[in-house]
Write an enzyme that holds these catalytic residues in place. Sequence first.
Site, PDB file in Angstrom:
ATOM      1  N   ARG A 183       0.804  -1.220   0.000  1.00 45.76           N
ATOM      2  CA  ARG A 183       0.000   0.000   0.000  1.00 45.76           C
ATOM      3  C   ARG A 183       0.838   1.272   0.000  1.00 45.76           C
ATOM      4  O   ARG A 183       0.473   2.287   0.596  1.00 45.76           O
ATOM      5  CB  ARG A 183      -0.972   0.009   1.184  1.00 45.76           C
ATOM      6  CG  ARG A 183      -1.964  -1.145   1.147  1.00 45.76           C
ATOM      7  CD  ARG A 183      -2.870  -1.082  -0.069  1.00 45.76           C
ATOM      8  NE  ARG A 183      -3.718  -2.255  -0.157  1.00 45.76           N
ATOM      9  CZ  ARG A 183      -3.460  -3.312  -0.927  1.00 45.76           C
ATOM     10  NH1 ARG A 183      -2.382  -3.325  -1.708  1.00 45.76           N
ATOM     11  NH2 ARG A 183      -4.276  -4.337  -0.944  1.00 45.76           N
ATOM     12  N   CYS A 238     -11.057  -0.087   2.945  1.00 49.46           N
ATOM     13  CA  CYS A 238     -10.439  -0.646   4.144  1.00 49.46           C
ATOM     14  C   CYS A 238      -9.776   0.467   4.947  1.00 49.46           C
ATOM     15  O   CYS A 238      -8.986   1.244   4.415  1.00 49.46           O
ATOM     16  CB  CYS A 238      -9.404  -1.707   3.766  1.00 49.46           C
ATOM     17  SG  CYS A 238     -10.134  -3.240   3.172  1.00 49.46           S
ATOM     18  N   GLU A 309      -4.897   2.703   6.884  1.00 47.20           N
ATOM     19  CA  GLU A 309      -4.612   2.683   5.456  1.00 47.20           C
ATOM     20  C   GLU A 309      -5.144   3.946   4.804  1.00 47.20           C
ATOM     21  O   GLU A 309      -4.597   4.420   3.812  1.00 47.20           O
ATOM     22  CB  GLU A 309      -5.251   1.451   4.815  1.00 47.20           C
ATOM     23  CG  GLU A 309      -4.988   1.307   3.330  1.00 47.20           C
ATOM     24  CD  GLU A 309      -5.445  -0.033   2.783  1.00 47.20           C
ATOM     25  OE1 GLU A 309      -6.095  -0.039   1.714  1.00 47.20           O
ATOM     26  OE2 GLU A 309      -5.162  -1.066   3.405  1.00 47.20           O
TER      27      GLU A 309
END
Length: 315
Positions: A183, A238, A309
């Site tokens: 990520r 998320c 995130e």
Amino acid sequence: MNLMTPDLKKKLTDRFGSRVQFDAPMDRHTSFRVGGPADALVTPKDRAELMDLLAVVRAAGVPWMVLGGGTNLLVKDRGIRGVVICPGRGFDQIQILYKGPEKTVVEAGAAVRLSALCRYAIDNNYTGLHFAAGIPGSVGGAILMNAGTRQGAVESVLEGIDVLEPPDRVHTLDRDQLIFKYRRLSWQPAGDGGDQLFIVLSGRFVLAPADETDPAAEFETMLSRRWETQPKGFSAGCVFKNPSADMAAGRLIDQAGLRGMAVGGARISAVHANFIINEKNASAADILELIRLVQKGVADRFRVCLEPEIRIVGE
């Protein structure tokens, strides 16, 4: 404190006209549908205007940030001080750079929706982007986040990027200069994909002819699986990174007994515990408190620190 002086407002208005908004409500620009106003939101139509804008705000000493699709972003209730940059139509183009028997290189501007790039691949019978089915947001954001699923990530198809070093230096970076992490994407030479010292302008994606597969069917299969396991509603995807490849954040949240917990108008989804839904006109403060409670609950139960995130900005 609003940072827009009369002189700066005049300069922005003279240069960008109706493409600058002052006290722009950020809840209209994020998938969470929360957030206070930005001092200014400016939509430069092309690279030249982007460079002009950066020169103006840097000379004024005003902070700035780039807004992509707003799908991985939480803006706090008091809003954003400074200038929010929302790339316009000149950053919303897709073109073929190379077409061969075994691969095709497609360039997509940072403002292109990832869903539009997937549709382009399907319509032109290319494969390689099936992992991105249902991932919201823009190409620029997907590149910076190395967006993906268990089926793959941007790093599997990204050949290179163009980035702008403010205010006016453009760098073309090839794959061997890109550093892919979970990520996150950074690059060489100097610069880090997460600190916005550089702005992603476009990405070059390597796709393959779909000689033996049906890209549309492949895409629909992936999309159906995604909607079976992820909730609908106002969310930012998320919320937390998975602590490791074999430790899913959603599972930890669920096992900590936090599925369905609510603060104000925000609730942990009953469908997927790593999603927070703006269920009833939540504030950013509601979501932030729910994030804090989740982190505390998981830490108390499993001694694991969950890292967000999503990007949290503003004041």
